[in-house]
Design a protein around this motif. Structure first.
Motif, PDB file in Angstrom:
ATOM      1  N   GLY A 144       0.801  -1.215   0.000  1.00 46.36           N
ATOM      2  CA  GLY A 144       0.000   0.000   0.000  1.00 46.36           C
ATOM      3  C   GLY A 144       0.834   1.264   0.000  1.00 46.36           C
ATOM      4  N   TYR A 145       2.004   1.224   0.654  1.00 51.93           N
ATOM      5  CA  TYR A 145       2.843   2.409   0.739  1.00 51.93           C
ATOM      6  C   TYR A 145       3.926   2.464  -0.342  1.00 51.93           C
ATOM      7  N   SER A 146       3.988   1.459  -1.207  1.00 48.49           N
ATOM      8  CA  SER A 146       5.061   1.416  -2.191  1.00 48.49           C
ATOM      9  C   SER A 146       4.710   2.132  -3.494  1.00 48.49           C
ATOM     10  N   ARG A 147       3.611   2.851  -3.515  1.00 53.65           N
ATOM     11  CA  ARG A 147       3.196   3.560  -4.718  1.00 53.65           C
ATOM     12  C   ARG A 147       4.188   4.676  -5.030  1.00 53.65           C
ATOM     13  N   LYS A 148       4.591   4.764  -6.271  1.00 56.07           N
ATOM     14  CA  LYS A 148       5.543   5.789  -6.671  1.00 56.07           C
ATOM     15  C   LYS A 148       4.865   7.154  -6.674  1.00 56.07           C
ATOM     16  N   LYS A 149       5.611   8.169  -6.286  1.00 63.02           N
ATOM     17  CA  LYS A 149       5.060   9.524  -6.186  1.00 63.02           C
ATOM     18  C   LYS A 149       4.839  10.156  -7.563  1.00 63.02           C
ATOM     19  N   GLN A 150       5.524   9.665  -8.602  1.00 65.27           N
ATOM     20  CA  GLN A 150       5.419  10.279  -9.909  1.00 65.27           C
ATOM     21  C   GLN A 150       4.209   9.791 -10.697  1.00 65.27           C
ATOM     22  N   GLN A 151       3.486   8.825 -10.188  1.00 65.71           N
ATOM     23  CA  GLN A 151       2.345   8.296 -10.921  1.00 65.71           C
ATOM     24  C   GLN A 151       1.207   9.298 -10.913  1.00 65.71           C
ATOM     25  N   GLN A 152       0.528   9.370 -12.042  1.00 68.96           N
ATOM     26  CA  GLN A 152      -0.621  10.253 -12.127  1.00 68.96           C
ATOM     27  C   GLN A 152      -1.820   9.594 -11.471  1.00 68.96           C
TER      28      GLN A 152
END
Length: 73
Positions: A59-67
């Motif tokens: 859940g916390y591994s989502r990349k910050k650059q994703q739209q």
């Protein structure tokens, strides 16, 4: 670290599965009192803990650059 958590999760799942099947089919004679109950309880706690660690890690591994697709501002 993720591989270690996954390995511990799978190992505890296999051991708990074997213990459950052994309880049903009596492959190996085990006295399910005393220290064995503590061991099984510790395995269940490890299984639940590593499972939750994998869920929260994903859940916390989502990349910050994703739209954010479909997100309205």
């Amino acid at each position: 670290m993720k591989h270690l958590i996954t390995f511990i999760f799978v190992a505890s799942l296999l051991v708990l599965g074997f213990i459950a099947l052994n309880y049903i089919w009596h492959w190996v004679p085990i006295d399910y009192t005393g220290i064995v109950k503590v061991f099984i309880s510790v395995l269940v706690v490890i299984f639940i803990g590593t499972g939750l660690a994998m869920v929260f890690s994903a859940g916390y591994s989502r990349k910050k650059q994703q739209q954010d697709v479909g997100k309205k501002d």
